[in-house]
Design a protein around this motif. Sequence first.
Motif, PDB file in Angstrom:
ATOM      1  N   TYR A 336       0.808  -1.226   0.000  1.00  0.00           N
ATOM      2  CA  TYR A 336       0.000   0.000   0.000  1.00  0.00           C
ATOM      3  C   TYR A 336       0.844   1.279   0.000  1.00  0.00           C
ATOM      4  O   TYR A 336       0.314   2.359  -0.258  1.00  0.00           O
ATOM      5  CB  TYR A 336      -0.974   0.000   1.188  1.00  0.00           C
ATOM      6  CG  TYR A 336      -2.030  -1.067   1.020  1.00  0.00           C
ATOM      7  CD1 TYR A 336      -3.005  -0.948   0.034  1.00  0.00           C
ATOM      8  CD2 TYR A 336      -2.022  -2.213   1.802  1.00  0.00           C
ATOM      9  CE1 TYR A 336      -3.953  -1.940  -0.155  1.00  0.00           C
ATOM     10  CE2 TYR A 336      -2.961  -3.207   1.626  1.00  0.00           C
ATOM     11  CZ  TYR A 336      -3.933  -3.069   0.640  1.00  0.00           C
ATOM     12  OH  TYR A 336      -4.851  -4.045   0.445  1.00  0.00           O
ATOM     13  N   SER A 386      -6.611  -3.262  -3.402  1.00  0.00           N
ATOM     14  CA  SER A 386      -6.235  -4.491  -2.700  1.00  0.00           C
ATOM     15  C   SER A 386      -6.011  -5.625  -3.708  1.00  0.00           C
ATOM     16  O   SER A 386      -4.994  -6.299  -3.689  1.00  0.00           O
ATOM     17  CB  SER A 386      -7.341  -4.874  -1.705  1.00  0.00           C
ATOM     18  OG  SER A 386      -7.296  -6.249  -1.436  1.00  0.00           O
ATOM     19  N   GLY A 393      -7.857  -9.769   1.143  1.00  0.00           N
ATOM     20  CA  GLY A 393      -8.848  -9.247   2.086  1.00  0.00           C
ATOM     21  C   GLY A 393      -8.870 -10.049   3.374  1.00  0.00           C
ATOM     22  O   GLY A 393      -9.709  -9.818   4.250  1.00  0.00           O
ATOM     23  N   LEU A 396      -5.372  -9.086   7.468  1.00  0.00           N
ATOM     24  CA  LEU A 396      -5.465  -8.567   8.836  1.00  0.00           C
ATOM     25  C   LEU A 396      -6.312  -9.456   9.736  1.00  0.00           C
ATOM     26  O   LEU A 396      -6.100  -9.489  10.952  1.00  0.00           O
ATOM     27  CB  LEU A 396      -6.009  -7.135   8.819  1.00  0.00           C
ATOM     28  CG  LEU A 396      -5.034  -6.090   8.266  1.00  0.00           C
ATOM     29  CD1 LEU A 396      -5.644  -4.698   8.318  1.00  0.00           C
ATOM     30  CD2 LEU A 396      -3.719  -6.094   9.045  1.00  0.00           C
TER      31      LEU A 396
HETATM   32  P1  ADP Z   1      -5.824  -7.094   1.793  1.00  0.00           P
HETATM   33  O1  ADP Z   1      -5.474  -8.414   1.320  1.00  0.00           O
HETATM   34  O2  ADP Z   1      -6.910  -6.428   1.038  1.00  0.00           O
HETATM   35  O3  ADP Z   1      -4.635  -6.222   1.996  1.00  0.00           O
HETATM   36  P2  ADP Z   1      -6.011  -7.045   4.665  1.00  0.00           P
HETATM   37  O4  ADP Z   1      -6.922  -7.740   5.580  1.00  0.00           O
HETATM   38  O5  ADP Z   1      -4.558  -7.292   4.805  1.00  0.00           O
HETATM   39  O6  ADP Z   1      -6.502  -7.353   3.215  1.00  0.00           O
HETATM   40  O7  ADP Z   1      -6.244  -5.492   4.825  1.00  0.00           O
HETATM   41  C1  ADP Z   1      -7.548  -4.983   4.838  1.00  0.00           C
HETATM   42  C2  ADP Z   1      -7.591  -3.596   4.228  1.00  0.00           C
HETATM   43  O8  ADP Z   1      -6.886  -2.687   5.078  1.00  0.00           O
HETATM   44  C3  ADP Z   1      -6.883  -3.516   2.925  1.00  0.00           C
HETATM   45  O9  ADP Z   1      -7.740  -3.835   1.862  1.00  0.00           O
HETATM   46  C4  ADP Z   1      -6.449  -2.059   2.869  1.00  0.00           C
HETATM   47  O10 ADP Z   1      -7.503  -1.291   2.366  1.00  0.00           O
HETATM   48  C5  ADP Z   1      -6.237  -1.700   4.309  1.00  0.00           C
HETATM   49  N1  ADP Z   1      -4.797  -1.720   4.697  1.00  0.00           N
HETATM   50  C6  ADP Z   1      -4.136  -2.715   5.293  1.00  0.00           C
HETATM   51  N2  ADP Z   1      -2.848  -2.385   5.515  1.00  0.00           N
HETATM   52  C7  ADP Z   1      -2.699  -1.119   5.052  1.00  0.00           C
HETATM   53  C8  ADP Z   1      -1.605  -0.192   5.016  1.00  0.00           C
HETATM   54  N3  ADP Z   1      -0.405  -0.494   5.505  1.00  0.00           N
HETATM   55  N4  ADP Z   1      -1.832   1.032   4.488  1.00  0.00           N
HETATM   56  C9  ADP Z   1      -3.041   1.361   4.009  1.00  0.00           C
HETATM   57  N5  ADP Z   1      -4.119   0.535   4.007  1.00  0.00           N
HETATM   58  C10 ADP Z   1      -3.954  -0.689   4.525  1.00  0.00           C
END
Ligand code: ADP
Length: 446
Positions: A336, A386, A393, A396
Amino acid sequence: MTPNSLSRLLFALVLGSLLGAVAGALLGQPLAGLAAGALAGTLVSMTVDTRRGLRLLDWLRGPQHVTAPRDQGYWGELAYRIERALRQKDQAVAQERERLAQFLAAIEASPNGVMLLDANDQIEWCNTVAAQHFGLDPQRDRLQRVTNLVRSPLFVAYLQSGEFDEPVTIPGPLGRSTISLMVRPYGDGMKLLLSQDITERERAEAMRRDFVANVSHEIRTPLTVLAGFVETLAQLPLTEPERQRVLALMSQQTDRMQALVGDLLTLAQLEGSPHPGADRWLGLTPLLQRSLADAVALSAGRHAITPRGGAELEVAATESELLSAVGNLLGNAVRYTPEGGRIELAWGRLDDGRAFVEVADSGPGIAREHLPRLTERFYRVDGSRSRDTGGTGLGLSIVKHVVQRHGGEIEIHSEPGKGSTFRLLLPALRVRGAERPLSARAEAAA
Ligand code: ADP
């Protein structure tokens, strides 16, 4: 008449007659004296009986708190037997009351709601759980018609239908819960109403349905794209560069599906395996250095990635899980954060003994309203960004799962335009080494 009282009457009769005869002889009227004496003796005996009888009657009319009059003869025995019968009856009633109280206490202890309705659907009794399910007061609402108090049309229709083969589901009193209830008729038109709060079950079921729908959607999209490319390859005469481009796009889609299936398997493993024991220690620094190396490779020189802190700590954790959690955070930071951005990985021990691992980036940041939902499965702030960067997704939610399984937590600080910081915290009992906390060492250095 008992022999005892008969002999008293005879004795009074004979004594009265004798005394009457003597007195009569002295007055020259022996026969009249005899008759008067016999009558007087009988009257005395009857007076004694009447007095005793009246005393017993008095006692019977009262609350029988004191013992019955202890007379001699048959009145005494009668009083004793009546008293014994009454005490036995009192004892039996007390025992029955006790049994009823125990029975009701057992129903009260039931995790389900229980309500007894009479033939007019009036509440005879209900336990506290049922009262909560229907928003009732077990004392105040006794003998009230239940349909006057529980006004859900579904409930009223169910009760009036007389068809109780299937349970019915109604909204709880404040509309925030879901109650399943069923009726069992008994006795002469009476009803036993059983209820259960199924809010959690319904929520879990809804989550499961959402999850399956999301997974299906996530898999179907790349599959559709792949099917299109296969058709293109099969039907169109492509030039070599075009063919290469199509193959590259196909490979992107299979990578995406692979990542998704990998994350799903990780989640399934996390949910299906026991919590990590607190006795398998591993060095935190080497583990984080491996994650760092992976992030550097992923970034391919597009970001400045630096470690910070680096206390020599040991943590009681499952290596693969911790690697996956930190890897996900670093992976997100790389994906990101725009090219030229900064990413920092810090770790150490807090004053309260907990260990922290922190990934901070200078990326786009996340608006406040998204923060509470960020760890939900398939929740994305920007779906296309993403997916374009290979996100599933699920990252996290895997991170959150891992830290929670270790008794820790995740903190997220972010503001649009100011980058994001994701901090994992592990409980003190899972941390050893670096007894002097980071802040103390920083002071010492200064
Ligand atoms: P993804 O596979 O979409 O990254 P995650 O569960 O890891 O799924 O993250 C959920 C959402 O949180 C992401 O789609 C993104 O929008 C946001 N996100 C996660 N980490 C960051 C980051 N370091 N900076 C900005 N947005 C983030």
